[in-house]
Design an enzyme around this catalytic site. Structure first.
Site, PDB file in Angstrom:
ATOM      1  N   ASP A   1      -3.631  -2.220   9.435  1.00 17.17           N
ATOM      2  CA  ASP A   1      -2.851  -3.315   8.840  1.00 17.17           C
ATOM      3  C   ASP A   1      -1.570  -3.635   9.604  1.00 17.17           C
ATOM      4  O   ASP A   1      -1.029  -2.817  10.342  1.00 17.17           O
ATOM      5  CB  ASP A   1      -2.517  -3.009   7.376  1.00 17.17           C
ATOM      6  CG  ASP A   1      -1.746  -1.705   7.206  1.00 17.17           C
ATOM      7  OD1 ASP A   1      -2.052  -0.728   7.913  1.00 17.17           O
ATOM      8  OD2 ASP A   1      -0.821  -1.656   6.367  1.00 17.17           O
TER       9      ASP A   1
ATOM     10  N   GLU B   1      -1.749   0.898   5.298  1.00 19.08           N
ATOM     11  CA  GLU B   1      -0.825   2.012   5.527  1.00 19.08           C
ATOM     12  C   GLU B   1       0.586   1.611   5.137  1.00 19.08           C
ATOM     13  O   GLU B   1       1.359   2.424   4.652  1.00 19.08           O
ATOM     14  CB  GLU B   1      -0.870   2.457   6.999  1.00 19.08           C
ATOM     15  CG  GLU B   1      -0.209   3.818   7.263  1.00 19.08           C
ATOM     16  CD  GLU B   1       1.307   3.812   7.139  1.00 19.08           C
ATOM     17  OE1 GLU B   1       1.872   4.727   6.519  1.00 19.08           O
ATOM     18  OE2 GLU B   1       1.946   2.868   7.657  1.00 19.08           O
TER      19      GLU B   1
HETATM   20 NI    NI Z   1       2.850   2.529  11.425  1.00 19.35          NI
END
Ligand code: NI
Length: 389
Positions: free
Chosen positions: A83, A140
């Protein structure tokens, strides 16, 4: 031939994937294009099994070695994140983000491309005994994608026994690595404080409960926790980064709102700080007569590297970069959701040098393509060494 030289042949292709992903950044779980790109590549490489939709948009590839298992470790997990961030890119790169307000400012484009490169190599050579599981996770950056994948059975379903993670590190020379045993990144918790006082005329404070003053007292109380409650040899950060109150010079506002983040490196300190935050808030409420509402939200846990796997990772990194290529890093107060994977299985998280780039999450940041051979080689060697027949 050293592994880095063999991987150098794959470099242009890995770089092209990286730049393609960079141009099409996606946020949190909404990484559909990236996940499809990853799954397509894994299929081309001839992975034994490809599973999509784990942890919403996570992708897993399974690669079986051609040698018999050595009777020890059988399945190793390698994890990359996919991401991007809600940042407007400020680079002049020919392959800059095509999505307004979104940018790969943490180098997850590079992480994804390097793990794809390793998967390609491993699927082609299969020079190990056992199974390598390549894990591509969403979210994340604040969405706990790692936890979502674990909840969907990641570890048990693929029989993962050990798990490794890697992040690029701006400021670390290309070809060098940084790691440490134990806590390497912090736990991150969020606090939201709503203060309800009694508003009124600025010239009649005795008829009011001044939410601005109450907020100031809360902040002062909170800022005494690290200095007066936490052992000076331990680490903790409390940062109150938002304070909203009032909109006129002569009105004592009825309400105020504070928001902040708390970082700690052990569960003990984390619990201690939480308890003290609650006590300070209720104490200030009692002292001032204001109503104070606290929402204390626990975020990512501490990222704790396991000693045996940290040794393995360190040896591999030295093999890749040379004897002096691995520095022991002090713990960082940033957070990482790979922590959930290290709670589930033994493993280690390492930083791979990104050279003198802008810092992570900066609009001028760019993943350094020169680092590709080192990061990719690290993954390959980690598998071949750990699953040596
Ligand atoms: Ni990172």
């Amino acid at each position: 031939m050293p592994i880095v030289n063999r991987v150098a042949d794959l470099q242009p292709e890995i770089q092209a994937w990286r730049r393609d992903i960079h141009q099409h950044p996606e946020l949190l779980y909404d990484v559909h294009r990236t996940a499809a790109f990853v799954a397509e590549r894994l299929k081309e490489f001839g992975c034994d099994e490809i599973v999509t939709g784990i942890g919403k948009t996570g992708v897993v590839g399974v690669i079986k070695g051609r040698k018999p298992a050595n009777g020890g470790l059988k399945v190793i997990g390698l994890r990359a994140d996919m991401d991007a961030l809600p940042i407007e890119e400020e680079t002049d790169l020919p392959y800059a983000s095509k999505a307004p307000g979104k940018m790969h400012a943490c180098g997850h484009d590079g992480h994804t491309a390097m793990l794809l490169g390793a998967a390609r190599y491993l699927a082609e050579t299969r020079n190990f005994g056992g199974t390598a599981v390549v894990i591509f996770q969403p979210a994340e950056e604040g969405g706990a994608g790692a936890a979502a994948m674990i909840k969907d059975g990641l570890m048990d379903r693929f029989g993962i026994e050990q798990v490794y993670g890697m992040h690029n590190g701006p400021g670390i020379p290309v070809g060098q690595f940084a790691i440490r045993t134990g806590a390497i990144m912090a736990a991150t918790d969020a606090i939201d404080i709503k203060i309800e006082g009694v508003g009124g005329h600025a010239a009649r404070p005795h008829k009011c409960i001044d939410s601005v003053l109450v907020g100031a007292q809360v902040i002062a109380g909170l800022q005494s926790i690290v200095s007066r409650t936490v052992d000076p040899l331990e680490s903790a950060v409390i940062s109150i980064c938002e304070f909203h109150a009032g909109n006129a010079r002569n009105v004592i506002p009825q309400t105020a709102e504070l928001r902040g983040t708390i970082r700690t490196l052990t569960e003990e300190v984390r619990s201690l700080v939480e308890q003290r935050v609650r006590e300070v808030v209720s104490g200030v409420a009692q002292m001032t007569g204001a109503k104070i509402d606290l929402v204390y939200e626990r975020g990512y846990p501490v990222t704790v590297n396991h000693p045996a796997q940290t040794d393995v990772a360190t040896r591999v990194a030295r093999e890749i970069g040379g004897e002096g290529a691995v520095a022991e890093t002090p713990p960082m107060m940033g957070a990482e959701d790979f922590s959930y994977m290290l709670e589930a299985r033994p493993g280690a998280f390492i930083f791979c040098g990104n050279g003198n780039s802008a810092g992570l999450h900066h609009p001028a940041y760019n993943f350094n393509d020169e680092a590709i051979v080192y990061g990719t080689s690290y993954w390959i060697k980690l598998v071949e060494n750990s699953l040596a027949a």
